[in-house]
Motif scaffolding. Sequence first.
Motif, PDB file in Angstrom:
ATOM      1  N   THR A 289     -10.843 -10.313   3.074  1.00 34.61           N
ATOM      2  CA  THR A 289     -11.833 -10.297   1.994  1.00 34.61           C
ATOM      3  C   THR A 289     -13.237 -10.286   2.586  1.00 34.61           C
ATOM      4  O   THR A 289     -14.125  -9.556   2.124  1.00 34.61           O
TER       5      THR A 289
ATOM      6  N   THR B  53      -2.177  -2.027  -5.980  1.00 34.36           N
ATOM      7  CA  THR B  53      -3.347  -2.351  -6.786  1.00 34.36           C
ATOM      8  C   THR B  53      -4.612  -1.977  -6.003  1.00 34.36           C
ATOM      9  O   THR B  53      -4.572  -1.762  -4.786  1.00 34.36           O
ATOM     10  N   TYR B  54      -5.727  -1.933  -6.693  1.00 32.52           N
ATOM     11  CA  TYR B  54      -6.996  -1.640  -6.019  1.00 32.52           C
ATOM     12  C   TYR B  54      -7.283  -2.693  -4.961  1.00 32.52           C
ATOM     13  O   TYR B  54      -7.719  -2.369  -3.844  1.00 32.52           O
ATOM     14  N   ALA B  55      -7.032  -3.960  -5.298  1.00 33.99           N
ATOM     15  CA  ALA B  55      -7.315  -5.039  -4.346  1.00 33.99           C
ATOM     16  C   ALA B  55      -6.444  -4.900  -3.103  1.00 33.99           C
ATOM     17  O   ALA B  55      -6.918  -5.100  -1.967  1.00 33.99           O
ATOM     18  N   GLU B  56      -5.164  -4.595  -3.276  1.00 29.76           N
ATOM     19  CA  GLU B  56      -4.276  -4.423  -2.123  1.00 29.76           C
ATOM     20  C   GLU B  56      -4.739  -3.275  -1.238  1.00 29.76           C
ATOM     21  O   GLU B  56      -4.752  -3.390  -0.001  1.00 29.76           O
ATOM     22  N   ALA B  57      -5.114  -2.165  -1.850  1.00 33.31           N
ATOM     23  CA  ALA B  57      -5.571  -1.009  -1.077  1.00 33.31           C
ATOM     24  C   ALA B  57      -6.842  -1.330  -0.309  1.00 33.31           C
ATOM     25  O   ALA B  57      -7.005  -0.939   0.859  1.00 33.31           O
ATOM     26  N   GLU B  58      -7.755  -2.071  -0.948  1.00 30.85           N
ATOM     27  CA  GLU B  58      -9.017  -2.411  -0.291  1.00 30.85           C
ATOM     28  C   GLU B  58      -8.779  -3.334   0.898  1.00 30.85           C
ATOM     29  O   GLU B  58      -9.352  -3.139   1.989  1.00 30.85           O
TER      30      GLU B  58
ATOM     31  N   ALA C 157       0.822  -1.210   0.000  1.00 32.03           N
ATOM     32  CA  ALA C 157       0.000   0.000   0.000  1.00 32.03           C
ATOM     33  C   ALA C 157       0.855   1.258   0.000  1.00 32.03           C
ATOM     34  O   ALA C 157       0.419   2.312  -0.482  1.00 32.03           O
TER      35      ALA C 157
ATOM     36  N   TYR D 132      -5.944  -3.737   2.582  1.00 33.82           N
ATOM     37  CA  TYR D 132      -5.181  -3.029   3.615  1.00 33.82           C
ATOM     38  C   TYR D 132      -6.103  -2.137   4.443  1.00 33.82           C
ATOM     39  O   TYR D 132      -5.961  -2.041   5.667  1.00 33.82           O
TER      40      TYR D 132
END
Length: 328
Positions: free
Chosen positions: A269, A116-121, A85, A123
């Motif tokens: 998740t 990435t968007y997934a990593e930010a979400e 992040a 985190y």
Amino acid sequence: MSRITAMPSGTATLAYDESDLRLAAQAGIRAPSLHNSQPWLFGLRDGAIEIRVDPVRRLATGRAGWAARVACGAAVYNARLALAAAGRPAVVRLHPEPADRDLVARLTPGRPRPATYAEAELYAAVPHRYSNRGPFWAEPVPAEVRVALMAAARAESAWLDLLVGTTALTAFSEIAHGADRVLRRDARYQAELATWTHADHAGDGVPVRAGAPLPEPQDLLPQRLFTDSRRAPGRDYEPEPLIGVLGVAGDQPADQTAAGQALQRVLLTATAAGLDTSMISQPIEVPAARDQLRRSLGRSGYPQIAIRFGYGTPGHPTPRRDLAEVLA
């Protein structure tokens, strides 16, 4: 920021520094651990962040270190997210020195890039994830969320079997209750559990306020005795929970640490999707029960933890030790 150091050959490489270590550890300490024992230490060596088992906090009844390794694996995943992040993703090596059994992971800097968007979400979900031991509502978990949970496990080379139907749930219930009875008869296990149950505000362990109500004979799932509170007589705790069993192909120390990473990815998740979660470890802690669970799933791999998913009333996060206590 990560600093650049010169290698003997004259080339340059990135190295993590103290600020990176603190960033990774601050996220890492939010990982789950059996009885909230928090069995991790974070250190910096030669520009790499190392995560190791704190031998003082390894549970005596944690199935030969399994519990500590799964917990440290979850901490590794949080640390990975924090660094990614910040644009400083890590290359992770699990158990890089076989002679050093407590060293579970070494994180070295990879090529800098935006998260990435997934990593930010995921985190962003780290501070909001905690075990909710209260009963969940009857509202079902949507199909698309179930698919995302299974995909999260696969992304970390693990599998997540969601139990569907009365037959599967009843089989799991019988295995879990059988394992729980074995553990309740183990005086050493119960004594250790008691040492991690606190009535006041400690920096570790499970506060009484975070425990589930005392179990009743009709309950589908067993409960740890973290509290002495009771619910209304005859009321089912949770008639149809969504249970997932997470496993990996092997059962060596590195496999268990990898399972911890997968566990945390699944939990985050779920948190990002608005779900509550808690873990059920009794069928994993008793070897005969775990083998029975594996056979009931028709799996050739090794179950490492069971997870309960659902929607519930906000619970009570367990405390965490100060950052200074976990920096080696």
